[in-house]
Structure formats: C-alpha cells, structure tokens
Design an enzyme around this catalytic site. Structure first.
Site, short mmCIF file in Angstrom:
data_model
loop_
_atom_site.label_atom_id
_atom_site.label_comp_id
_atom_site.label_asym_id
_atom_site.label_seq_id
_atom_site.Cartn_x
_atom_site.Cartn_y
_atom_site.Cartn_z
N SER A 198 0.87 -1.18 0.00
CA SER A 198 0.00 0.00 0.00
C SER A 198 0.90 1.22 0.00
O SER A 198 1.49 1.56 1.03
CB SER A 198 -0.90 0.01 1.25
OG SER A 198 -1.75 -1.11 1.25
N LYS A 227 -7.18 1.24 -2.68
CA LYS A 227 -6.75 0.91 -1.32
C LYS A 227 -6.86 2.12 -0.39
O LYS A 227 -7.26 1.99 0.77
CB LYS A 227 -5.31 0.39 -1.33
CG LYS A 227 -4.77 0.01 0.05
CD LYS A 227 -5.63 -1.05 0.73
CE LYS A 227 -5.17 -1.35 2.16
NZ LYS A 227 -3.93 -2.15 2.21
N LYS A 230 0.50 5.47 8.26
CA LYS A 230 1.08 5.72 6.93
C LYS A 230 0.02 5.73 5.85
O LYS A 230 0.00 6.60 4.98
CB LYS A 230 2.15 4.66 6.65
CG LYS A 230 2.77 4.73 5.26
CD LYS A 230 2.11 3.79 4.24
CE LYS A 230 2.19 2.34 4.67
NZ LYS A 230 1.60 1.44 3.64
#
Length: 235
Positions: free
Chosen positions: A33, A111, A179
């Site tokens: 990701s 995502k 993140k």
C-alpha cells in the site's frame, strides 16, 4: 508486499533491484500500500524495460492472509491481470479479486478509499463503545445488538471484539495504518477532495502513536477515545 513507498522503490529500482535483471515480457506485481503517484512512476520504469507492473494492494488483515481470503484490488491491462490471476487466487478470495482499472495507480487509489472507509467505521465503533461504557451499559451487549442491524460491519465484528477484550496484539500495526491515512490525505489533497473525517481519524492515530502505541494493532485507536472519556483501555 513491503511496508511503504521507499521500500517498493528500493526493491524495484534500487541497487540490485528488479529493474536490473528484468526481462521483456515479465510482470511485476506490487501488493504493498503505497503512493499512487510513485506507483505510476515505477510502472513507467518497468514499461521502459518492455514489461508490465501491476499494483494489487490487499484488504482483509491478518485473518484474510492466514486463510487465503484477502480482497485484492488490481489494475492493469486485462491480459496481464488474467495472466497473474492464478497467483492471486492462492492468497485471495477469487470473488474478491477486483480489476479496478487499466491505469497504473488505480489499485492504490482503491486501497486509499478502503482505508478511508475503515477509519470512519473504526472511529464510530470506538465512540459507540465509549458512550455505552460511560453510560453504564454493557458494550458487549451493544455490539451484539448492533451486529444484528444496519450498523453491522467487519470493523464492529473483528475490531469491536478486540476493544472489548483489550487485545491489541498487532494484526496490522497502527504505524502502518498511520502511513496509509497519510497517503489518503496526500492523495485527496492532490485531487482537491476534502476528507475531514479522515483528518480527524489521522489525529487520533497520531495521539495513539504519541502515547507509545505505534506497534499495537490499529484497533487500539479506540483506547484514545476511551481515555478522552475518562475510561480504562478495556471494558
């Protein structure tokens, strides 16, 4: 599948990286990701070598990985996606391997959207449990009732149980979700989209990290809201 954008860049284009030995006609599958912008640049570098790069990030957490039932959001040319599908089906539910689009970065955008949606649900479940506990109502019974109605979700089912038990052994570490939400805020900003709810969830994660919770499961976000209500971390 590695943690962050610099890791993928190192694996693909760094010293002794994939690009140094890539042969024409190969397919590179990145299941991390990472930044959609960086993904496009890496895909262009792979294309210059006569090969194809697909980004195929996943959702489903530790349970999905163990059971081989991950949801996979993949982009790229249909023929390349068809070629790698047997590999993906070894770790993902065939019905949940979704070809999002042909353009590089489409999978990463998907995502980002996934993590945005989870964040809203995670904060909502945390707030609901905080209110139930503060009002003297058994949060386990609240969860049981909500799972039978329109509020039911995988977040309520899986992470709600974690919160009730105070089990924050990491399946997905808070620092990695931090993140992901940083990427969400950056991507939304680049496209002129306001995501205020996600900004709030990001701050809750920052508070969790500041309290030393970076390596806890990201469902520990609930402990921040419990603490704000003057409650212990568990019920």
């Amino acid at each position: 599948m590695v943690p962050d954008t610099p890791d993928v860049e190192a694996v693909v284009s760094g010293p002794a990286g994939i690009l140094e030995s890539l042969t024409p006609g190969s397919v590179v599958i990145d299941m991390s990701s990472i930044s959609p912008v960086a993904t496009k640049a890496l895909a262009a570098s792979v294309a210059a070598k006569g090969s194809t790069m697909l980004d195929a990030p996943v959702s489903g957490g530790e349970i999905g990985a163990i059971n081989g039932t991950l949801s996979i959001m993949i982009d790229g040319a249909p023929d390349a996606v068809a070629r790698v599908r047997p590999i993906l089906e070894c770790m993902g539910n065939p019905e949940r391997i979704v070809h999002v689009g042909a353009e590089p970065g489409s999978g990463q955008i998907c995502k980002v959207c996934n993590q945005i949606a989870i964040g809203g649900a995670l904060a909502g479940v945390s707030e609901a449990f905080a209110l139930a506990r503060k009002a003297g109502v058994d949060p386990a019974k609240v969860r049981e009732a909500l799972l039978g109605g329109f509020a039911a979700s995988r977040v309520l089912e899986v992470h709600g149980e974690r919160m009730l038990k105070g089990n924050y052994v990491p399946g997905f570490r808070a620092r990695l979700y931090q993140k992901d939400l940083r990427l969400a805020n950056e991507t939304a900003g680049a496209h002129g989209v306001s995501i205020p709810a996600t900004a709030v969830v990001s701050q809750l994660l920052n508070a969790l990290a500041a309290a030393g919770g970076s390596d806890l499961d990201y469902s520990a976000l609930g402990t921040v809201l419990f603490g704000m209500a003057g409650l212990d971390k568990t019920s």
